[in-house]
Design an enzyme around this catalytic site. Structure first.
Site, PDB file in Angstrom:
ATOM      1  N   HIS A 115     -38.619-100.038 -10.228  1.00  5.65           N
ATOM      2  CA  HIS A 115     -39.859 -99.717 -10.930  1.00  5.65           C
ATOM      3  C   HIS A 115     -40.980-100.498 -10.247  1.00  5.65           C
ATOM      4  CE1 HIS A 115     -42.769 -99.821 -14.289  1.00  5.65           C
ATOM      5  NE2 HIS A 115     -42.113 -98.802 -14.800  1.00  5.65           N
ATOM      6  N   ASP A 192     -34.281-106.989 -13.309  1.00  7.49           N
ATOM      7  CA  ASP A 192     -35.125-106.160 -14.173  1.00  7.49           C
ATOM      8  C   ASP A 192     -34.200-105.403 -15.123  1.00  7.49           C
ATOM      9  OD1 ASP A 192     -36.648-104.275 -15.400  1.00  7.49           O
ATOM     10  OD2 ASP A 192     -37.447-103.381 -13.565  1.00  7.49           O
ATOM     11  N   GLN A 195     -34.341-101.284 -18.574  1.00  4.43           N
ATOM     12  CA  GLN A 195     -33.574-100.100 -18.993  1.00  4.43           C
ATOM     13  C   GLN A 195     -32.111-100.437 -19.222  1.00  4.43           C
ATOM     14  OE1 GLN A 195     -35.020 -97.259 -19.713  1.00  4.43           O
ATOM     15  NE2 GLN A 195     -36.990 -97.379 -18.651  1.00  4.43           N
ATOM     16  N   LYS A 218     -39.008-100.810 -25.352  1.00  2.00           N
ATOM     17  CA  LYS A 218     -38.020 -99.839 -24.864  1.00  2.00           C
ATOM     18  C   LYS A 218     -36.674-100.021 -25.554  1.00  2.00           C
ATOM     19  CE  LYS A 218     -40.067 -99.642 -20.263  1.00  2.00           C
ATOM     20  NZ  LYS A 218     -40.735 -98.324 -20.161  1.00  2.00           N
ATOM     21  N   CYS A 355     -43.591 -94.394 -12.480  1.00  4.61           N
ATOM     22  CA  CYS A 355     -43.857 -95.740 -11.931  1.00  4.61           C
ATOM     23  C   CYS A 355     -42.774 -96.160 -10.958  1.00  4.61           C
ATOM     24  CB  CYS A 355     -43.967 -96.783 -13.041  1.00  4.61           C
ATOM     25  SG  CYS A 355     -45.339 -96.495 -14.143  1.00  4.61           S
TER      26      CYS A 355
HETATM   27  C1  LIG Z   1     -36.840-100.346 -14.967  1.00  3.46           C
HETATM   28  C2  LIG Z   1     -38.172-100.756 -15.522  1.00  3.46           C
HETATM   29  N1  LIG Z   1     -38.713-101.904 -15.123  1.00  3.46           N
HETATM   30  C3  LIG Z   1     -39.895-102.350 -15.599  1.00  3.46           C
HETATM   31  C4  LIG Z   1     -40.607-101.607 -16.501  1.00  3.46           C
HETATM   32  C5  LIG Z   1     -41.929-102.125 -16.975  1.00  3.46           C
HETATM   33  O1  LIG Z   1     -41.889-102.432 -18.342  1.00  3.46           O
HETATM   34  P1  LIG Z   1     -43.246-102.655 -19.147  1.00  3.46           P
HETATM   35  O2  LIG Z   1     -44.105-101.482 -18.837  1.00  3.46           O
HETATM   36  O3  LIG Z   1     -42.824-102.700 -20.565  1.00  3.46           O
HETATM   37  O4  LIG Z   1     -43.836-103.927 -18.657  1.00  3.46           O
HETATM   38  C6  LIG Z   1     -40.073-100.374 -16.937  1.00  3.46           C
HETATM   39  C7  LIG Z   1     -40.776 -99.524 -17.913  1.00  3.46           C
HETATM   40  O5  LIG Z   1     -41.724 -98.852 -17.658  1.00  3.46           O
HETATM   41  C8  LIG Z   1     -38.842 -99.956 -16.438  1.00  3.46           C
HETATM   42  O6  LIG Z   1     -38.310 -98.784 -16.823  1.00  3.46           O
END
Ligand SMILES: Cc1ncc(COP(=O)(O)O)c(C=O)c1O
Ligand SMILES: Cc1ncc(COP(=O)(O)O)c(C=O)c1O
Lengths: 401, 145, 401, 145
Positions: A115, A192, A195, A218, A355
């Site tokens: 991401h 990270d 998910q 999430k 993203c």
């Molecule tokens: C795999 C992953 N990493 C990071 C993020 C970023 O999370 P957030 O937007 O809650 O900061 C997301 C969600 O958009 C994600 O799916």
């Protein structure tokens, strides 16, 4: 067809839409909604510094949430930092660990599955320090494998920043082996788990990761709250990231002293209502159990995939995904046209690059559709979704797409 | 489904399938503006030549959804031959129309009028606008590549 | 005595406590509570990237809040950045402007009135860049004056970081003159408006400040949301602070491009529920009007001060405070002993250093009591508070303090 | 008001007004630990000398509320003469008592027992603990200044 036993806890489902967009953000159960409400309505007060009843209860809820998170992750309470979300958690690591500890020629291992929130902070660190980004080569399915990881790991590797579960492909990264290998080379691992945390059990002690990040929103929790787990010995040697109220032990005109533990990284008033809501989200997940959750999602996902595969004109990018995420396109139809059709039918899925442009590049596509299944979804949801896709295929064909 | 049918009008489908003035030219007298919308994957470049206050050529290239592609194609056809003033006026009114703001209903938006269906789809306003915003930048004399 | 016409909108007041701790965090009116609830219960979805109804409504509320904030401050919509709170806003400026634009020997003007969140980010920048912190000498009341400011302003001044209203003394800084002088020396001005925005009208265009920060939770809004106003021309030349989803226009393995405008600084999922609640908080304040609010508070404060001054053994540090903040001690009683007594009587005030140790040093005290009055407080609240202080004085005297 | 009266017991007031073992000594054989609590302005230093496994001296200095001051004074009186094991045991049980955790009710906490009233005041637990936490650090052999 059997009724979903959890859907009654999610009031938003009453609006008649089919919600298949949990990977973007999840719905919230009543207990979470009410916990936020309770703070806003009955408790509004700041933590740590008040002696009246509401302030005391707020402080207790705020700190007991930290214990709940710690237990959930098998971490120590002092290793749990509250942040604004995964993105802030990962930036904290990039700034407070990365910028301070990397130098020109050091290597940072990332992947095209990341991401943007897991990739861009390290692209920034690389640019600032002269460190070099190394990409794990994905296998033909688009997965990170231990074999491919070994090829980029070296004595130059200082940081390994990888996603535990890809938000586009839904694959689970073999994180434990990767971390163990990384430590043989003295590299630290930043996971990270945005998910992952709502799908698989995470034991940071067994995993032995150095940092791990996720978001409340999430995993059935409120927006505006994220967690950074960090190993105590690393947190101890790190300087703060943000500076302000409550993260210091002493402030003087010339020099100041920082608190130890997570408080060093929690500057100013934190998102108190969201912290309190997060506790209820974790309790909700624990009450069902992550194995029950993942088994249920797995069944539903296989049910959906089996039918989606039958539809001519649909291309699925991750038929072996293991976490409720199905990524696909209607071949001749740009994804934004396709979801306009589905939105009209109250089917909530997402189109775009999610993203995660690097994986779109890898797949050779500009954008795609993503349906993501969670515990509150039913077989009926899947049926409506499949029917919607069929109709969309027919509709756009007739239009001449 | 009537709202969707109203979005995917025949003119739009025609431009989507047979885009006009597609492809850029190598000519320093053209101003070029590129806009990307990473959340959908849209990526559109508009190239405009202005001589003596008249838009003498307008080109487009890119990829994206049918609405963004068709609106770029329609844009180029309308703009060629217009004075700068006319061009800016049409663009402003078009952009107001698709985003449900006040616009001059007397003004002839020509084929671009068919994009009025976008108003029912707030999430598609950007798709219908992107080429036109880039065009406005080119006639301001800006280039971004 | 006349009834407070606003208190009915604040359900927390039903718990029978006397809430005089707004400077720490404010109570929330029903409209704010319900807006957060509405998002959590009915709309839960991520912004900007969804096409289904809930996502569209969420995006509209999220962006229309930006317009509400912009109008409230007389700013352009593109100058309003969402953050986690004042502390995050000020750190953003320190990192993304300060670290990049200051060098050894440059000067940063601050004051002993600063909250730690307005002081520590600049102490950090000074340490990192070699810039020098200059303190405006406070006058005998503890105020920042234009005259004293002139004495530290010079061609070396690059940044002026001052609080608009002190959270301990409640004084209003003569910000307009200070900013105008600073600009004559090409210094940029960063205004901490955390305690100002709920009391006085702020017109950033007239004020001509370069950056201005405040928090939602101190102005009737939710926790977890803050605002950074930044002049467009400065935002344009700044690099991002946090990196992640949604703040970029293009991401590639080697190089990426950032969005323009506030989005460049909003990485990842923002605190959506809190943003939506903030809109209602501002509307609530606007409906009453800041001049009505400040007149009312002023009356109540004078009523309180007049009585507090009569109590023997009470020392007031800011008898000329103009914003509802009364700071004092019971002379022989440590502040933490004093508030334990008040807490038992359900009177919510605060004791300590209030994240502003420098002003405690200046006052020559270790800690103090702070009562802060806001629009939902009544004359009865003040009476109970005064009675509580009188009883406390007697109680501790009897104990032998 | 009975809960408050239970907090401000006579013994506590006596130690607050006449603090024992106050003031530090210049002697490298003492271990010294200082803890600040910036949210209340408490700042307490404990200095301990251990010889042959016995706490032979314990000193305190600082400022703060009556509870933190009195608890520092009571601490020093109790600890002088105790073996390290006894000292640690008493400190652990005292800290558990004031924070409402399980503790050994058989153990004689001596004058420190009067701090049981703190349990009714969660926000004062830190006040009652700060000197004792610092003491535990000194007998671990840590010094922080
Ligand atoms: C795999 C992953 N990493 C990071 C993020 C970023 O999370 P957030 O937007 O809650 O900061 C997301 C969600 O958009 C994600 O799916
Ligand atoms: C004057 C002042 N500045 C900054 C802050 C920090 O605000 P926050 O804690 O919401 O980040 C506060 C509040 O504590 C304050 O009163």
């Amino acid at each position: 067809m059997m009724k979903n036993p959890y859907s009654k806890d999610f009031p938003q489902l009453n609006n008649g839409s089919v919600y298949l967009d949990t990977a973007a953000t999840s719905l919230k159960p009543n207990s979470v909604i009410e916990a936020v409400n309770h703070y806003n309505r009955d408790l509004s007060s700041n933590i740590h510094r008040g002696m009246y009843e509401a302030a005391v209860e707020t402080t207790e809820l705020y700190e007991s949430t930290r214990e709940t998170v710690a237990k959930f992750l098998h971490a120590k309470t002092d290793e749990i930092i509250y942040t604004r979300g995964t993105t802030s958690s990962l930036n904290l690591v990039a700034y407070a660990y990365g910028l301070e500890n990397l130098k020109a020629g050091d290597e940072i291992i990332v992947s095209e599955l990341e991401h943007h929130s897991s990739f861009l902070p390290w692209q920034f660190v690389a640019k600032k320090t002269g460190a070099i980004l190394k990409f794990v080569e994905l296998n033909e399915e688009g997965r990170i494998t231990v074999e491919a990881f070994k090829k980029v790991l070296s004595t130059k590797t200082k940081v390994v920043a990888l996603t535990y579960v890809s938000n586009v492909m839904g694959y689970i990264t073999p994180m434990k082996e990767i971390i163990s290998l990384s430590h043989q080379y003295n590299a630290i691992c930043v996971v990270d788990a945005a998910q992952a945390v709502q799908h698989i059990e995470i034991d940071v002690t067994a995993l032995d990761c150095d940092f791990l990040a996720f978001s409340g929103h999430k995993m059935l929790g409120p927006t505006g709250i994220g967690i950074l787990y960090g190993k105590q010995k690393l947190l101890n040697i790190m300087e703060p990231f943000e500076y302000g109220g409550d993260m210091n032990d002493d402030v003087n005109k010339d020099i100041s002293e920082w608190k130890t533990g997570p408080q060093k990284f929690e500057a100013g008033t934190m998102p108190i209502a969201s912290v309190i809501g997060l506790q209820k989200a974790i309790e909700y997940i624990e009450n069902i159990g992550l194995s029950t959750i993942s088994e249920y999602i797995d069944k539903l996902q296989r049910y959906a995939l089996a039918q989606l595969k039958q539809i001519e004109g649909v291309k699925i990018y991750n038929p072996t995904s293991e976490t409720g995420i199905i990524t696909f396109n209607i071949e001749t139809v740009p994804s934004h046209d396709a979801i306009s059709f589905l939105a009209e039918k109250n089917i909530a899925i997402r189109a775009g690059q999610h993203c995660a442009k690097l994986i779109c590049d890898w797949l050779g596509i500009y954008s795609c559709l993503r349906a993501s299944i969670y515990i509150y979804n039913s077989y009926t949801d899947v049926d409506i979704f499949i029917e919607g896709i069929k109709e969309a295929v027919a509709y756009f064909k007739k239009l001449g797409f | 489904m009537s709202e969707l049918d109203n979005l995917y009008r025949e003119v739009i489908m025609d431009h989507y399938k047979s885009p006009r003035n597609k492809g850029l030219v190598e000519d320093a007298e053209y101003k070029l503006f590129r806009i990307k919308n990473p959340s959908c994957g849209d990526d559109i470049t508009i190239q405009t030549k202005v001589e003596n206050g008249i838009v003498t050529d307008c080109r487009q290239i890119g990829h994206g959804c049918s609405i963004s592609m068709a609106s770029a194609s329609v844009l180029t056809e309308i703009m060629i031959g217009k004075t700068l003033e006319e061009a800016k006026n049409i663009a402003d009114n078009y952009l107001n129309m698709v985003s449900n703001k006040e616009f001059d209903t007397e003004l002839d938006l020509e084929e671009a009028a068919v994009f009025s269906g976008v108003r029912q789809f707030p999430a598609r306003i950007k798709c219908a606008s992107i080429a036109w915003v880039a065009f406005k930048d080119t006639i301001k004399g800006d280039s971004n590549e």
